[in-house]
Design an enzyme around this catalytic site. Structure first.
Site, PDB file in Angstrom:
ATOM      1  N   GLU A   1       1.440 -11.621   6.249  1.00 35.24           N
ATOM      2  CA  GLU A   1       0.380 -10.897   6.959  1.00 35.24           C
ATOM      3  C   GLU A   1       0.767 -10.940   8.435  1.00 35.24           C
ATOM      4  O   GLU A   1       0.569 -11.939   9.127  1.00 35.24           O
ATOM      5  CB  GLU A   1      -0.981 -11.559   6.730  1.00 35.24           C
ATOM      6  CG  GLU A   1      -1.474 -11.522   5.288  1.00 35.24           C
ATOM      7  CD  GLU A   1      -2.070 -10.178   4.887  1.00 35.24           C
ATOM      8  OE1 GLU A   1      -1.939  -9.205   5.661  1.00 35.24           O
ATOM      9  OE2 GLU A   1      -2.673 -10.100   3.799  1.00 35.24           O
TER      10      GLU A   1
ATOM     11  N   HIS B   1       2.659  -7.042   4.861  1.00 37.45           N
ATOM     12  CA  HIS B   1       1.293  -6.538   4.997  1.00 37.45           C
ATOM     13  C   HIS B   1       0.800  -6.749   6.425  1.00 37.45           C
ATOM     14  O   HIS B   1       1.438  -7.434   7.225  1.00 37.45           O
ATOM     15  CB  HIS B   1       0.353  -7.266   4.025  1.00 37.45           C
ATOM     16  CG  HIS B   1       0.527  -6.839   2.597  1.00 37.45           C
ATOM     17  ND1 HIS B   1      -0.333  -5.978   1.964  1.00 37.45           N
ATOM     18  CD2 HIS B   1       1.482  -7.159   1.691  1.00 37.45           C
ATOM     19  CE1 HIS B   1       0.078  -5.778   0.719  1.00 37.45           C
ATOM     20  NE2 HIS B   1       1.188  -6.494   0.524  1.00 37.45           N
TER      21      HIS B   1
ATOM     22  N   HIS C   1       0.829  -1.214   0.000  1.00 38.80           N
ATOM     23  CA  HIS C   1       0.000   0.000   0.000  1.00 38.80           C
ATOM     24  C   HIS C   1       0.865   1.267   0.000  1.00 38.80           C
ATOM     25  O   HIS C   1       2.028   1.219  -0.386  1.00 38.80           O
ATOM     26  CB  HIS C   1      -0.995  -0.037   1.163  1.00 38.80           C
ATOM     27  CG  HIS C   1      -1.783  -1.308   1.194  1.00 38.80           C
ATOM     28  ND1 HIS C   1      -2.808  -1.581   0.325  1.00 38.80           N
ATOM     29  CD2 HIS C   1      -1.660  -2.423   1.988  1.00 38.80           C
ATOM     30  CE1 HIS C   1      -3.309  -2.788   0.576  1.00 38.80           C
ATOM     31  NE2 HIS C   1      -2.621  -3.329   1.578  1.00 38.80           N
TER      32      HIS C   1
ATOM     33  N   GLU D   1      -2.552   0.465   7.770  1.00 33.40           N
ATOM     34  CA  GLU D   1      -1.669  -0.625   7.366  1.00 33.40           C
ATOM     35  C   GLU D   1      -0.421  -0.127   6.641  1.00 33.40           C
ATOM     36  O   GLU D   1       0.685  -0.640   6.852  1.00 33.40           O
ATOM     37  CB  GLU D   1      -2.420  -1.615   6.472  1.00 33.40           C
ATOM     38  CG  GLU D   1      -1.568  -2.823   6.089  1.00 33.40           C
ATOM     39  CD  GLU D   1      -2.216  -3.701   5.035  1.00 33.40           C
ATOM     40  OE1 GLU D   1      -1.520  -4.617   4.548  1.00 33.40           O
ATOM     41  OE2 GLU D   1      -3.387  -3.461   4.683  1.00 33.40           O
TER      42      GLU D   1
END
Length: 495
Positions: free
Chosen positions: A460, A395, A328, A342
Site C-alpha cells: 500500500e 496498491h 484493480h 488507484e
C-alpha cells in the site's frame, strides 16, 4: 570522548552488517584483451601455465577454429589466434611463455600463411599443418587426426553461432565437429564419417541450418535446435547437462571471443552460453534463473559484452521471474481521491518497476499492462502459470483524510518467512522514496497474497485520500524512486 567510543562500535557494526550483503552479489569476471588475438591469449592463461603443444588458427577463420577446438582439447593444447600474414605479437609472446615445442596450424595458407608458419619455426618450434581444400575438408582431416570415436557433431559450416556452445561437450567426449551446408552432405564429411566408423551424430541447428532431408541421411541423428542462437546455446547446455558452476558468457555475434571462450570452457568442463552484447537475452536469463547460477566468466571486452550485461549477471535476481500485479483496473477504479484513481497509480508504478527489473536482469511479468480488469482468482492463476519466483501486488490506500503513510503486507499461508523477509526489504525503501510515514510490515489475508504459493507481498504505497500522500503519488519522480526501491529490494532479497 565517551560519546565517540559509544558511536564507534555502532559504526563498525554497520560495516559488518553491510559487507556480507555486498559480497553476496553474483560474480562476473571478464576475460579480455586488446583484440581477438590478445583475448585468446588471456583465455589460455586461465587454463595453461605451460603447454608443450599449442594449436594456432587464423583469427578470421571461424570454421577452422571450431573444428580445431576438440582436437586442441585432446592435445591438452591452448587454442591461439593469429593474423593471416604475420604472427600476431600477442600470440608470439604467449608461445614463448608457454615454452611450446610443437604447434599445429589448422587451416590452409589463406587463413595462416607460410610466412606465419616460418615465424613460428624461427622460435624453435616444430610446426605441423592440418589443412584441406576447403572448410569441409579441413574439418574432415582434423577429425581423422583425433582419437577413434563412434560419434560426431554435425553443423552448418557457414553458421558459426550454431556449434560454439557444443564445443565443450564435443571436446570432452572426443567427438569431432564436421561440417555440411544446409542441403547437401559433401564427400569430405561423408568419407570422414565412414573412415572413423561414425554410428551416431548430433546435429546442431534447426532445419534452416541442416534440412530434414540431409538430417535423415546422417547416422542415427539427434537434433539440438533453438528459436535463435541464444536459445540454441541454452538447449545445448541442457541437453548435455554441462556444468554451470561457472558459466561462460559470450556475444553470439563475436565468433572469435566465443570460440576462445568455448575452448577454455572445454578445458574446465563448463558450459558456454551466448547472448546479445548489449542486453542479456531472455533465453540465457531464464536458464540462469532456473539453474541459480552465481558465477560467470565473460568473454571479451565491453565492445563485445557491455558493462550492462556484466551488471545484470552480477545481480542476484538475474533470471528470476517476478510477477507484478497492479491492483484493480477497467471498471474497478479502486480508491478515488484528490484527483487520482488507484488503478492508474498502481499501473504507473508497476510499469516503472517492470522496466527496472528487466533492465537489471530479472524476468518481470505483469498481471496487466493496460487498463484491464482481472479477478483476484485470475491474478493468482497468472502468477502461478508464469512460474513466478516472487509475487508483488501494488496498491494505494484509502481511509479518512487524516490517514497517511506506507505499509507492506504478507500472509502466513504460504512462504511466510520469505514473504516477510521480502516485505521487510521493500517497506523501508518505498517509505524513503515517497517520504511517507512508515506504517510498518503487517500480516493480512488479502486474496492474492494468501493464495499465491511463492513469496508474496502487497504494498500500500500511500493514501490517495490524504492530500499530502496524494501529491506524492502524482509525482513521476517519486513514483520512479519507489519503483527503484522495490527493484533494489528484490536484488537484496536474493543475496
Amino acid at each position: 570522548m565517551r560519546r565517540i567510543f559509544k558511536v564507534l562500535p555502532i559504526c563498525l557494526l554497520g560495516l559488518v552488517l553491510f559487507i556480507p550483503s555486498a559480497l553476496a552479489d553474483n560474480t562476473a569476471s571478464r576475460i579480455a584483451g586488446k583484440n581477438r588475438y590478445d583475448t585468446a591469449v588471456q583465455a589460455s592463461k586461465k587454463g595453461w601455465s605451460s603447454a608443450s603443444t599449442a594449436v594456432v588458427v587464423g583469427g578470421g577463420a571461424y570454421a577452422d577454429a571450431i573444428s580445431a577446438a576438440p582436437f586442441a582439447y585432446q592435445k591438452n593444447a591452448p587454442l591461439l589466434l593469429t593474423n593471416s600474414k604475420n604472427l600476431s605479437s600477442e600470440t608470439k609472446s604467449r608461445l614463448k611463455e608457454l615454452k611450446t615445442k610443437t604447434v599445429y596450424i589448422i587451416g590452409g595458407t589463406p587463413a595462416v600463411s607460410n610466412r606465419v608458419a616460418s615465424q613460428i619455426k624461427n622460435l624453435g618450434i616444430t610446426v605441423k599443418r592440418i589443412a584441406g581444400k576447403n572448410r569441409y575438408d579441413t574439418a574432415a582431416k582434423v577429425a581423422k587426426s583425433m582419437s577413434s570415436t563412434s560419434k560426431a557433431v554435425i553443423a552448418n559450416g557457414f553458421l558459426y553461432a550454431d556449434p560454439i556452445a557444443v564445443i565443450p561437450y564435443a571436446a570432452k567426449n572426443g567427438y569431432p565437429i564436421l561440417f555440411t551446408n544446409q542441403k547437401t552432405l559433401n564427400s569430405y564429411t561423408s568419407e570422414a564419417m565412414k573412415s572413423k566408423g561414425i554410428k551416431q551424430t548430433f546435429v546442431i541447428g534447426s532445419t534452416g541450418s541442416i534440412n530434414s532431408t540431409l538430417y535423415r541421411k546422417l547416422p542415427s541423428p539427434t537434433r539440438i535446435s533453438g528459436k535463435n542462437r541464444y536459445d540454441l546455446s541454452v538447449n545445448i547446455a541442457k541437453k548435455f547437462s554441462l556444468s554451470t558452476s561457472n558459466t561462460y558468457v559470450s556475444n553470439g555475434f563475436k565468433y572469435a571471443d566465443s570460440i576462445s571462450g568455448a575452448a577454455l570452457a572445454a578445458k574446465q568442463n563448463k558450459a558456454i552460453i551466448l547472448t546479445n552484447g548489449e542486453n542479456l537475452s531472455k533465453e540465457p536469463r531464464t536458464f540462469i534463473g532456473d539453474k541459480s547460477i552465481k558465477y560467470f566468466s565473460i568473454m571479451g571486452g565491453t565492445p563485445s559484452v557491455a558493462s550492462k550485461v556484466a551488471n545484470q549477471l552480477k545481480n542476484p535476481a538475474v533470471g528470476k521471474t517476478i510477477f507484478i500485479d497492479p491492483g484493480h483496473g477497467d471498471q474497478d477504479p479502486g480508491a478515488i481521491g484528490n484527483g487520482l484513481k488507484e488503478k492508474d497509480v498502481n499501473l504507473d508504478i508497476a510499469k516503472r518497476l517492470n522496466s527496472k527489473l528487466y533492465s537489471a536482469g530479472a524476468l518481470p511479468v505483469m498481471s496487466r499492462s493496460n487498463d484491464t480488469f482481472y479477478s483476484l482468482e485470475e491474478r493468482v492463476k497468472r502468477g502461478a502459470n508464469a512460474k513466478a519466483d516472487l509475487f508483488i501486488s501494488i496498491h494505494a490506500n484509502s481511509y479518512t483524510p487524516s490517514s497517511n503513510g506506507t505499509e507492506t503486507y504478507y500472509d502466513k499461508n504460504y512462504q511466510s518467512a520469505n514473504s516477510k523477509r521480502l516485505a521487510e526489504e521493500i517497506q523501508p525503501r518505498v517509505v524513503s522514496a515517497f517520504g511517507t510515514r512508515n506504517r510498518g510490515v503487517k500480516t493480512a489475508g488479502f486474496y492474492v497474497i494468501k493464495n499465491s504459493k511463492m513469496p508474496s507481498v502487497l504494498i500500500e504505497t500511500a493514501f490517495i485520500t490524504n492530500s499530502s500522500d496524494a501529491s506524492k503519488l502524482k509525482s513521476a519522480t517519486l513514483k520512479d524512486r519507489a519503483a527503484k526501491g522495490i527493484n533494489d529490494a528484490v536484488s537484496v532479497y536474493y543475496r
